[in-house]
Design a protein around this motif. Structure first.
Motif, short mmCIF file in Angstrom:
data_model
loop_
_atom_site.label_atom_id
_atom_site.label_comp_id
_atom_site.label_asym_id
_atom_site.label_seq_id
_atom_site.Cartn_x
_atom_site.Cartn_y
_atom_site.Cartn_z
N VAL A 1 0.80 -1.23 0.00
CA VAL A 1 0.00 0.00 0.00
C VAL A 1 0.83 1.27 0.00
CG1 VAL A 1 -1.90 -1.16 1.17
CG2 VAL A 1 -0.23 0.11 2.52
N SER A 2 2.15 1.17 0.20
CA SER A 2 2.92 2.41 0.16
C SER A 2 3.04 2.94 -1.27
CB SER A 2 4.32 2.21 0.77
OG SER A 2 5.10 1.41 -0.08
N GLY A 3 2.69 2.10 -2.22
CA GLY A 3 2.65 2.57 -3.61
C GLY A 3 1.38 2.02 -4.24
N MET B 1 4.52 -6.29 8.22
CA MET B 1 4.55 -4.89 8.66
C MET B 1 3.17 -4.44 9.14
SD MET B 1 7.33 -3.40 5.96
CE MET B 1 8.08 -2.25 7.09
N GLU B 2 2.56 -3.46 8.48
CA GLU B 2 1.28 -2.95 8.98
C GLU B 2 0.09 -3.76 8.47
OE1 GLU B 2 2.03 -2.47 6.15
OE2 GLU B 2 1.43 -0.56 5.28
N SER C 1 -0.49 4.69 6.01
CA SER C 1 0.46 4.09 5.07
C SER C 1 0.11 4.44 3.64
CB SER C 1 0.47 2.56 5.22
OG SER C 1 0.88 2.19 6.51
N VAL C 2 -1.17 4.36 3.32
CA VAL C 2 -1.59 4.66 1.96
C VAL C 2 -1.36 6.14 1.66
CG1 VAL C 2 -3.53 4.69 0.36
CG2 VAL C 2 -3.28 2.80 1.98
N GLY D 1 2.23 6.99 1.16
CA GLY D 1 2.73 6.49 -0.12
C GLY D 1 2.35 7.39 -1.29
N LEU D 2 1.38 8.28 -1.07
CA LEU D 2 0.88 9.13 -2.15
C LEU D 2 1.38 10.57 -2.08
CD1 LEU D 2 -2.85 7.93 -2.13
CD2 LEU D 2 -1.22 7.56 -3.97
N THR D 3 2.16 10.88 -1.06
CA THR D 3 2.56 12.27 -0.88
C THR D 3 3.98 12.36 -0.33
OG1 THR D 3 2.01 14.36 0.21
CG2 THR D 3 1.68 12.38 1.49
N SER D 4 4.59 13.51 -0.46
CA SER D 4 5.89 13.71 0.18
C SER D 4 5.76 14.61 1.41
CB SER D 4 6.87 14.33 -0.81
OG SER D 4 6.37 15.56 -1.25
N LYS D 5 4.53 14.89 1.83
CA LYS D 5 4.33 15.69 3.03
C LYS D 5 4.38 14.80 4.27
CE LYS D 5 3.72 19.17 0.41
NZ LYS D 5 2.48 19.89 0.19
N SER E 1 4.28 1.03 9.62
CA SER E 1 3.92 1.45 8.27
C SER E 1 5.03 1.11 7.27
CB SER E 1 3.69 2.96 8.25
OG SER E 1 3.48 3.37 6.92
N CYS E 2 4.62 0.51 6.16
CA CYS E 2 5.59 0.20 5.12
C CYS E 2 5.95 1.44 4.32
CB CYS E 2 5.03 -0.88 4.19
SG CYS E 2 3.49 -0.40 3.40
N ALA E 3 5.24 2.53 4.53
CA ALA E 3 5.55 3.75 3.82
C ALA E 3 6.38 4.66 4.71
CB ALA E 3 4.26 4.47 3.42
N SER E 4 7.40 5.29 4.16
CA SER E 4 8.20 6.24 4.92
C SER E 4 7.43 7.55 5.03
CB SER E 4 9.53 6.48 4.22
OG SER E 4 10.26 5.28 4.19
N GLY E 5 7.75 8.28 6.08
CA GLY E 5 7.14 9.59 6.23
C GLY E 5 5.97 9.62 7.18
N VAL E 6 5.88 8.60 8.05
CA VAL E 6 4.79 8.53 9.02
C VAL E 6 5.37 8.56 10.42
CG1 VAL E 6 2.90 7.11 9.93
CG2 VAL E 6 3.42 7.08 7.47
N ARG F 1 9.48 12.23 -8.78
CA ARG F 1 9.65 12.95 -7.54
C ARG F 1 10.85 12.41 -6.75
NH1 ARG F 1 7.67 11.57 -2.74
NH2 ARG F 1 6.12 10.20 -3.63
N TYR G 1 13.72 10.06 7.68
CA TYR G 1 12.92 10.34 6.49
C TYR G 1 11.90 11.45 6.77
CZ TYR G 1 10.66 9.28 2.03
OH TYR G 1 10.17 9.35 0.76
N ILE G 2 11.13 11.27 7.84
CA ILE G 2 10.10 12.28 8.12
C ILE G 2 10.74 13.59 8.60
CG2 ILE G 2 9.55 11.51 10.48
CD1 ILE G 2 6.61 12.20 9.80
N GLN H 1 11.74 15.33 5.51
CA GLN H 1 10.59 15.95 4.82
C GLN H 1 10.26 17.30 5.45
OE1 GLN H 1 7.71 12.76 5.40
NE2 GLN H 1 7.65 12.39 3.18
N LEU I 1 10.76 21.10 3.86
CA LEU I 1 9.61 22.00 3.71
C LEU I 1 9.88 23.34 4.39
CD1 LEU I 1 6.70 19.47 4.27
CD2 LEU I 1 7.02 20.86 2.22
#
Lengths: 252, 252, 252, 252, 252, 252, 252, 252
Positions: free
Chosen positions: F156-158, F181-182, G187-188, G191-195, G222-227, H44, H240-241, H244, H248
């Motif tokens: 889900v991260s992509g 993971m999650e 996570s989702v 994965g869709l943003t860089s914020k 979370s498998c997505a970075s940035g959380v 990106r 990573y976070i 970010q 910003l």
């Protein structure tokens, strides 16, 4: 009475009405605790004026009154913790004066005068929500004869509040630190003093505090030496051991 | 040096080479700990001969040697816990004498003489498997100057073994009780004495002991007053707080 | 009836109106339990006067009344645990006598006379707060025909209270030990006797007792052999297995 | 010796060389256990041929050899659990015969003949992976004099395998049920018999079995009455209590 | 409308009023779901008559009414789970017929006729206390068009009750097994059938059932293949996936 | 043979050498499973070519070889999961061809031809580290006759990676989603399809993933309907139930 | 005032009425925080208009009123979280305007005007049941001067709902994602943003959600970075850190 | 290429070789991500020089090399965390320069120049044992273009060490605080600054630290606002976070 029985037996041995063999046999089978064991233990409590404790939560007011009435016959001091207004109403007409410490949720019944201890116990809280547990400790320690110093609401999110009163650490023999949430305060305090720190985790917090588990684990894992821990919200227990230590130092 | 800086500043104020306003400004911005804070703290350690501790588990022998070498420059005593033969091999050629206490899995490096404390600490274990943790406590407490009495393998499954030595409780100022499995021993000991009990749960056990969690929970929930608890297997931590208490009583 | 069907079939085989092949086929497809299986099981319950149990907590009084009424038709004895005054009110007008054991929070409906067992079950509690669970066990064991001996409030914080009554251990065939908080009592009892100990953890305690988990883990990790454990607060379950053992010994 | 001391004291009372008051004082201070207490306990172990146990996991072979050698001096039987080939190599040259039960991971040293018990213990496993724990129970129970019947690999995923041997339940006095994974087997067995069931959860499983926790919880929550539980993988403990029960029934 | 926008854009490209480059740019930035994505998904729900669900617990009656009213505008069927009499009172005057299934604690609002599925779902419970969850599943599955067969109170403590109805397993396409306490039933059922078993742990139990955790873990660790598990007390969820499977088989 | 016994008995009834009463008695006591019960069950396995499984982790290569050799005599297909190169070395000289699927850590021994199932199972993974579990599922499902489609590394991260292949959901009868993971992926997939989703949490992750617990809990709490869950890393189990469903649909 | 004391001391040094040695001594003992430390900290709060927070749950209305009244004297803004109608009734007559945000269960008392921040915070929820926590965050962030964008009920079971508003991610500086149940949404989104994404698990869910633990663990894994994650239901905390970040970016 | 396809389609619409209806149909069925979605996302990453990450623990060196080689083809920067000397040996001959940061257990492969960010990230650790996690964060943040300031070994047991460097807090845009054991440091830091704090619990500790759980819970329950938390030992995720946020602010 036990002692009288024993004396009677020995008199019988002395005057020959009981043979030594018979006496050996009877003594071997006597429950050992009948040799005054229990009573000595009881004497110790009385001599010190140490209180008996009643934990009120989950008991009916009738049950509490029954237990307290029983205890009163032994002429001991009594601390009833986790009490509220209604428990007080149920107890206040008992023949001895009944003090209700509202903030501490604690009721005290003094039937014995308390021998004062010279040393001081410092009680610190992280937040205002930890005060009921701290006051339970304070009221308990007071009836055990200790002088109490309070230092409340000096949690680590504003470390300067704590540091401003650092001098108080040196004036106490033992320090009780009461904290919920992340439970960090005992570690900081122990790092600033060489006095023993008794840490009390509280159930203050929400979510992942899991009823005080987070604070408990933090305190057990303190990076500072000189911290030991009692159960969650156990102000009474912290006061008890702090009082033992304080008295030993005072009587040192 | 800090004190010198301060003295210099005040001299400048005194002789007028620095205005009061300038001095106020500089003093407000001085990091407070530069006012001798840290040093005092350090002095306390040195004065007492209290050791610095190194936890060896999970560190390479090289890392341990580096840390110990650094500490040695500060001329403090050092306790290295969870050490083994190989750690000892890595350290034994250091310029100061290095003692390896095998049963305690602990290495001691004495660089300071230790001021003796008069009182005694009693260390009790439930089983033989708890002895390494108890010995870690014993070795630590000894280097802090305490006299140690050992009472090992007196767990609650044979309560008479404990009761046979009850008289030892009265001779100590503090009692460390080390137990794994069901962790019941501290409750029994605390019920038999008015001395403070520091309970150390150990990871001894299997299955639902969950690495010492069962013993830890039991100790936190002790039905006897006068028990406080340190982390699982933390012999060092128990010795440290017991030593603080013992010294305060002795110096009381 | 099943037996009649079977008899009918065999008679048909006997008199030739059903071939052996046909009979084999029909017997293979008969649900096996129709061969009297379930009924035998039911007979066993009736013959012994063993009760059926209803757990009242979380059920409405109407639901409880329905369930009990259904059970009564089978003419068995009934034990309703975790009952309160209001449950009793809902049941007391049932056609058979309904006994409410308040301390045990248990209701008993006897429809069968109970064959007495010769041996005795000893029920021990650590504290007074454990008594409701112990009484649930006592009431249950009594309706199963056992003689009960009670030994309450002899927890490990005052070990002499327990030791004073050690002679009772030898008089019982099985010992049920009920304890909350640190759950240490079964270990101590098992160390003092060669009788099997059924340990019942209770939810008595607070903070890190986690609803009886601390006591449960302690009991599972008992350092004494001869202890087995039932669920938290499960007085009924302890009585049931103790009763099985006691009856087997008595009938030995 | 203690008895001699006591006799001497009483003789002194008898002949007047010790006053009754003095004798009272000395008797009150005698450690009670010196009145033959411990020795009686020890006698009980010897008389029965019950083994002492050593848990080998986590001990060095040297430590195990030391412990076993010490025990051997007391002339008791010994069961060393969680042993492997290497432990056996370390012990096999001891002066008494040392039996290594490989499947049971258990070593037995018999120094006492064992009085046979008439009744039978049935040991059931859910799967083949549970057999080592079951064999630990079997070997332990055998050295305690019990006759053992084995019924292995009859887990609930093929319930007919169990049902096919249901008749064996009636022939045993106690049933030990060993199961990992979902731990369902004791519930099914207890529903099929009126014999007491001792349930042993095993650490067999993976993922959310959490080292046997899943099976342990299942067994504690058994919907069938007549089940009590010992610690995860604790074959020895199950055998011990089953043996106590079996002997009591046999001696009934 | 989206499609119209797209068509308009393409017409503009076709007639040259929008350059290909401009169109590329606009298409790249179009939210993709505007390409009819969401609508398709919604159509699927409507076409099948699959219900939308509302979880009532922890919501006020006003909130529930609001949510249900919103849903009704979309003309879907609605299942409100964990509902009680009072929720029903709040909803019963809504313009469509509102059915309250008391045993299932579930309210159903049918706005769409349901296409029947040919296959059958068998719902089994271990005890009577599991019935509310089973009924939630039954009511849910019915509104999804499935035929339901119920087999209640056939838990493993009386395995013959289950075996007596084994023939029902073959008649269903999917089997939902609902059990609390030790959660053993799905393992036994899966061992007796080749049909997929959806296991639903319930929070029925006490003490170490930890709100259904014991049953959940047991089901996840089932020794029988062919079991998958939904959340504790999640009758709705079990019915949903069973219904998907049943429909696929029926439409197979 | 059983049937022969039965036939013999009925012949005896028929010819009068056994009375109806005697026959009734003997039939009531016949173990019911002897009525061909077990054999039917076994036949079912053989007929389908469904494999028997061996879980290799924690077993010695000798034990694995023994178990597999035993199974081979029953002429079934065998899947050995959690195998490695060394297990393969131990098995490769067995008389039947032994396939080692390295990525799946799975060994397959085919002794029966497999009847193909028409429908397809889609296996999805969140990451590359989940592939071994997914492959265990794939290999298992293949030997059960299913056609497999793989869609790996679409976590889900992509989310676009998943959405790009959404059309594959519709082509499968069942979807296995493997994620650590999650554990979010099954919820997303179930929200995009009306096919049943079998979720497999994996132990992929670190820290607070607690060996797959985080993913397991996430999957059980899926906000999307149509998800059921098997044990952590249980690729085999997921394949088994997916295969049952797929076959039922195909044979629908 | 402190500064005045310091100035006075320095003047004394300057004019010789205090020796440098005496001054050094006094300065070393001055509580460092008296050097303006605490005040600076307080100034920071005032300058920003950042609110003080009161957590209402578990406090009596009287306690809340007391705390709020104290805070009001310091002229700060106040946010009272977990408030209800009755708390509002207790506070509404306070001399400053008291706003009750019902959906947010939050009361705001503005005593300071708020400096607006230019950037935007986007607050997303998975379901409607998560809205109270999200609104707590929104109300908190607003009084800290942030502009808020809400995107509610876009959970992963209908991923298109989220994707339809993906463009909003780019317009915000920080994104707060609030989700219960399986906690997959952060996570989702990440994965869709860089914020930066601040994830708030909620206690929404039942059964194995364990009061939000499932969502919490999912977010930490979370498998997505940035959380990064705040405590369960901690809308206030998420808003606070999001606000810090937003202000820093805006003031960049 | 996708864009080319789209362009081609639009050209066909423009020149009439494809009707608008046909184009609508094809566009509706185009996987939306083919509209440049994925590529934009990928762009990106490239534009920023943000690295792709590989988690080495539990992967063979061959697997790691394969994954890294694949990634290198995309010309991105790569961070391999939890690497050791042997991983480095496996990677060092890759065609691009491979840097091994031993203390960070991290390997960096730079294929893209990194655009520098103006702001600074401060990384703080409680102890020396937390340094590997902190260095993982530092190395990660550096390759993301951030300037790093390190402040190590300033845990709360010696709070003056932290306070001495308080001025550094103001110079950073974001603060990463890494701590094991009781995890108190983030709370103290957040109380001293208005900068956002990203807290990283580490698995440093023993006994009741439960692999970092104690620190994790402490951080989630921080009494100080302005803290959010990443997974245990997740230095990469914190960096990573933080990166970010820092970017910003810098670009703010």
């Amino acid at each position: 009475m036990i002692e009288e029985d024993l004396r009677k037996l020995l008199n019988q041995v002395h005057n020959g009405s009981l043979s030594v063999d018979q006496a050996v046999e009877r003594l071997k089978n006597l429950p050992f605790e009948d040799l005054g064991y229990a009573k000595l233990d009881h004497h110790r409590v009385l001599r010190r004026g140490y209180p008996e404790a009643v934990f009120c939560e989950g008991k009916s007011n009738e049950q509490i009154k029954d237990i307290v009435s029983q205890m009163m016959k032994q002429n001991v001091n009594i601390v009833a913790t986790r009490a509220n207004e209604k428990v007080y109403d149920a107890l206040k007409d008992l023949p001895t004066e009944v003090e209700y410490h509202e903030k501490a949720r604690t009721i005290v019944i003094k039937q014995q005068s308390i021998s004062k201890v010279l040393g001081k116990i410092l009680i610190i809280t992280a937040g205002t929500a930890d005060i009921p547990v701290a006051e339970e400790a304070a009221v308990t320690a007071e009836i055990m004869g200790n002088e109490i110093e309070r230092l409340y609401d000096v949690g680590v999110s504003g470390i300067h509040r704590l540091l401003a009163h650092k001098s108080k650490f040196g004036e106490a023999n033992v320090i009780i630190v009461v904290a919920g949430m992340e439970g960090a305060l005992p570690s900081v305090v122990a790092g600033l003093t060489s006095k023993p720190v008794i840490a009390v985790p509280t159930s203050v917090g929400y979510g992942a505090s899991f009823g005080g588990l987070a604070a408990l684990l933090a305190m057990l894992n303190s990076c500072a030496s000189g911290v030991s821990v009692v159960n969650i919200d156990n102000g009474y227990g912290a006061a008890y051991i702090a009082s033992q230590i304080n008295r030993l130092i005072a009587e040192g």
